[in-house]
Design an enzyme around this catalytic site. Structure first.
Site, PDB file in Angstrom:
ATOM      1  N   HIS A  27      -4.622   0.843   6.975  1.00 46.93           N
ATOM      2  CA  HIS A  27      -4.483   1.787   5.859  1.00 46.93           C
ATOM      3  C   HIS A  27      -5.849   2.095   5.257  1.00 46.93           C
ATOM      4  O   HIS A  27      -6.288   1.450   4.307  1.00 46.93           O
ATOM      5  CB  HIS A  27      -3.544   1.173   4.813  1.00 46.93           C
ATOM      6  CG  HIS A  27      -3.149   2.094   3.706  1.00 46.93           C
ATOM      7  ND1 HIS A  27      -2.191   1.753   2.782  1.00 46.93           N
ATOM      8  CD2 HIS A  27      -3.558   3.333   3.350  1.00 46.93           C
ATOM      9  CE1 HIS A  27      -2.039   2.737   1.913  1.00 46.93           C
ATOM     10  NE2 HIS A  27      -2.863   3.703   2.236  1.00 46.93           N
ATOM     11  N   ARG A  90      -7.824  11.640   2.803  1.00 49.58           N
ATOM     12  CA  ARG A  90      -7.568  11.148   1.441  1.00 49.58           C
ATOM     13  C   ARG A  90      -6.149  11.554   1.036  1.00 49.58           C
ATOM     14  O   ARG A  90      -5.809  12.742   1.042  1.00 49.58           O
ATOM     15  CB  ARG A  90      -8.579  11.763   0.479  1.00 49.58           C
ATOM     16  CG  ARG A  90      -8.472  11.254  -0.935  1.00 49.58           C
ATOM     17  CD  ARG A  90      -9.288  12.130  -1.878  1.00 49.58           C
ATOM     18  NE  ARG A  90     -10.733  11.916  -1.784  1.00 49.58           N
ATOM     19  CZ  ARG A  90     -11.428  11.106  -2.600  1.00 49.58           C
ATOM     20  NH1 ARG A  90     -10.823  10.448  -3.557  1.00 49.58           N
ATOM     21  NH2 ARG A  90     -12.729  10.974  -2.455  1.00 49.58           N
ATOM     22  N   ALA A  91      -5.320  10.552   0.681  1.00 46.33           N
ATOM     23  CA  ALA A  91      -3.904  10.835   0.446  1.00 46.33           C
ATOM     24  C   ALA A  91      -3.684  11.652  -0.821  1.00 46.33           C
ATOM     25  O   ALA A  91      -2.874  12.579  -0.848  1.00 46.33           O
ATOM     26  CB  ALA A  91      -3.120   9.525   0.368  1.00 46.33           C
ATOM     27  N   HIS A 197       3.820   7.971   2.578  1.00 48.97           N
ATOM     28  CA  HIS A 197       2.695   8.094   1.647  1.00 48.97           C
ATOM     29  C   HIS A 197       2.764   9.392   0.862  1.00 48.97           C
ATOM     30  O   HIS A 197       2.623  10.467   1.414  1.00 48.97           O
ATOM     31  CB  HIS A 197       1.364   8.016   2.402  1.00 48.97           C
ATOM     32  CG  HIS A 197       0.262   7.413   1.584  1.00 48.97           C
ATOM     33  ND1 HIS A 197      -0.046   7.861   0.315  1.00 48.97           N
ATOM     34  CD2 HIS A 197      -0.584   6.397   1.839  1.00 48.97           C
ATOM     35  CE1 HIS A 197      -1.046   7.132  -0.153  1.00 48.97           C
ATOM     36  NE2 HIS A 197      -1.392   6.235   0.738  1.00 48.97           N
ATOM     37  N   HIS A 242       1.102  -0.357   0.229  1.00 47.77           N
ATOM     38  CA  HIS A 242       0.951  -0.977  -1.088  1.00 47.77           C
ATOM     39  C   HIS A 242       1.899  -2.169  -1.224  1.00 47.77           C
ATOM     40  O   HIS A 242       2.588  -2.339  -2.239  1.00 47.77           O
ATOM     41  CB  HIS A 242       1.187   0.053  -2.200  1.00 47.77           C
ATOM     42  CG  HIS A 242       0.591   1.404  -1.879  1.00 47.77           C
ATOM     43  ND1 HIS A 242       1.335   2.528  -1.659  1.00 47.77           N
ATOM     44  CD2 HIS A 242      -0.693   1.778  -1.663  1.00 47.77           C
ATOM     45  CE1 HIS A 242       0.540   3.549  -1.347  1.00 47.77           C
ATOM     46  NE2 HIS A 242      -0.707   3.114  -1.342  1.00 47.77           N
ATOM     47  N   GLU A 303      -6.705  -0.295   2.183  1.00 47.39           N
ATOM     48  CA  GLU A 303      -6.823   1.007   1.523  1.00 47.39           C
ATOM     49  C   GLU A 303      -8.175   1.165   0.833  1.00 47.39           C
ATOM     50  O   GLU A 303      -8.285   1.801  -0.199  1.00 47.39           O
ATOM     51  CB  GLU A 303      -5.676   1.239   0.515  1.00 47.39           C
ATOM     52  CG  GLU A 303      -5.387   2.720   0.275  1.00 47.39           C
ATOM     53  CD  GLU A 303      -4.235   2.994  -0.689  1.00 47.39           C
ATOM     54  OE1 GLU A 303      -3.894   2.103  -1.466  1.00 47.39           O
ATOM     55  OE2 GLU A 303      -3.689   4.107  -0.664  1.00 47.39           O
TER      56      GLU A 303
HETATM   57 ZN   LIG Z   1      -3.061   5.174   0.935  1.00 52.19          ZN
END
Ligand SMILES: [Zn+2]
Length: 365
Positions: A27, A90-91, A197, A242, A303
């Site tokens: 991630h 980039r989410a 996501h 997460h 992340e």
């Molecule tokens: Zn992420």
């Protein structure tokens, strides 16, 4: 060996990569983009109201990419002893709710092409995962051409799937609805998983990374729990990032609800298809994750760089230096840790082993 057997068999790494257990971070986002990319997006968004503001051609040199990546993701990979990041745009910038489908298609292509460039510049460090050109109310099957392009032409091994392209207003059917099935059929066909996501929220009730992300993780899990999605798609795989949101902490609640609803036990119902990452930024959180979720279902991830950037004053280490926490779980044996750091990623991303070998060959050439 049949095609199905060949597909389900994890790729064996070439001898050059054997002998060392890899640490695969499943991630990572491209959060160290050159400023020109962010400027391009600004202009693209401005052009929605004023076409004269449309951006010209995006020009970014290889050196500009290197200058930003070296002191960020690459520095931390080296310092923390992680080998490879499964890397996506980039989410929070996916912005599926911005503009329309054409906006999302154009932006996704650009972002995915940037990931491809990063993987070409650093073939030993990054493996691509794509952003999908989702847009509110648009059938997810419309993302198939971009998914195919990324997997077949760019060598990507997975995608990020946003359960809420409305950006915090949850207007789409649940992930288990047939609305999503055409995309799932293609994912199964290509043998790629999705990380669930969301992107930034435009609902002021939610904070993007502090609540919206974790809400989405928890929501996706509950949707899976109440459906027979994996009867329809036995090989479909999702990573819930997460640390799985609130799920591991409330594992008893979910097991109990499954029982009350006469659902099969969660292990049987979901754990061949649903996996959790380790982006939980403290030791007690990882201890709990590792106690509650079987080691077979945990994938190492950090992340970094972005979600939480600072150093924890209680430990003196970066919050997102998550390898340290896995190393710190005393009751996990070496085999469990090998699964978390490497083996499970190979299992969940069936194209990963081959792509690592391919990129390592390219690096030597
Ligand atoms: Zn992420």
């Amino acid at each position: 060996m049949s095609d199905a057997e060949a597909k389900s068999k994890p790729h064996r790494l070439k001898p050059v990569l054997l002998g060392k257990n890899m640490v695969i971070d499943c991630h990572g986002h491209y959060t160290s983009e050159p400023a020109a990319l962010l400027e391009y997006r600004k202009q693209q968004v401005a052009a929605l109201n004023d076409p004269s503001k449309a951006p010209g051609e995006l020009r970014i040199s290889d050196d500009e990419i290197r200058e930003k990546l070296e002191p960020a993701q690459l520095k931390f990979q080296r310092e923390r002893g992680t080998d490879i990041a499964i890397f996506s745009p980039r989410a929070s910038a996916m912005g599926h709710h911005v503009g329309n489908e054409a906006t999302s298609v154009a932006w996704s292509r650009i972002c995915n092409d940037m990931i491809h460039r990063v993987c070409n510049l650093y073939p030993r460090n990054f493996i691509g995962v794509c952003q999908l050109p989702q847009s509110p109310g648009v059938p997810p099957g419309n993302c198939i051409p971009e998914l195919e392009r990324c997997v077949n032409e760019l060598g990507f091994v997975g995608c990020n799937l946003n359960p809420d392209p409305s950006g915090g207003y949850w207007k789409e059917p649940p992930l288990t609805d047939r609305w999503w099935y055409p995309l799932y059929e293609k994912m199964v066909d290509l043998d790629v998983p999705a990380m669930v996501h969301v992107t930034a929220t435009c609902n002021p009730a939610f904070h993007t990374t502090g609540s919206h992300y974790l809400n989405a993780d928890t929501t996706a899990f509950m949707q899976f729990l109440t459906s027979d999605l994996f009867k329809d798609f036995p090989s479909l795989k999702f990573v819930i990032p997460h640390g799985g949101g609130a799920v591991p902490f409330h594992w008893g609640r979910y097991r109990g609800m499954a029982q009350d609803m006469k659902r099969p036990p969660i292990k049987e119902l979901l754990l061949n298809n649903v996996y959790f990452d380790t982006c939980v930024y403290h030791q007690p959180g990882i201890d709990l994750l590792a106690k509650v979720i079987p080691a077979d279902n945990i994938l190492f991830a950090s992340e970094m760089v972005g979600a939480v950037k600072g150093i924890d004053p209680e430990t003196g280490h970066y919050f997102d230096d998550t390898k340290r926490y896995i190393d710190g779980v005393s009751w996990l044996n070496a085999e469990d840790k090998r699964k978390i750091f490497e083996g499970n990623a190979m299992k969940v991303y069936p194209r990963l082993g081959k792509q690592i070998s391919r990129q390592a060959d390219a690096a030597r050439a």
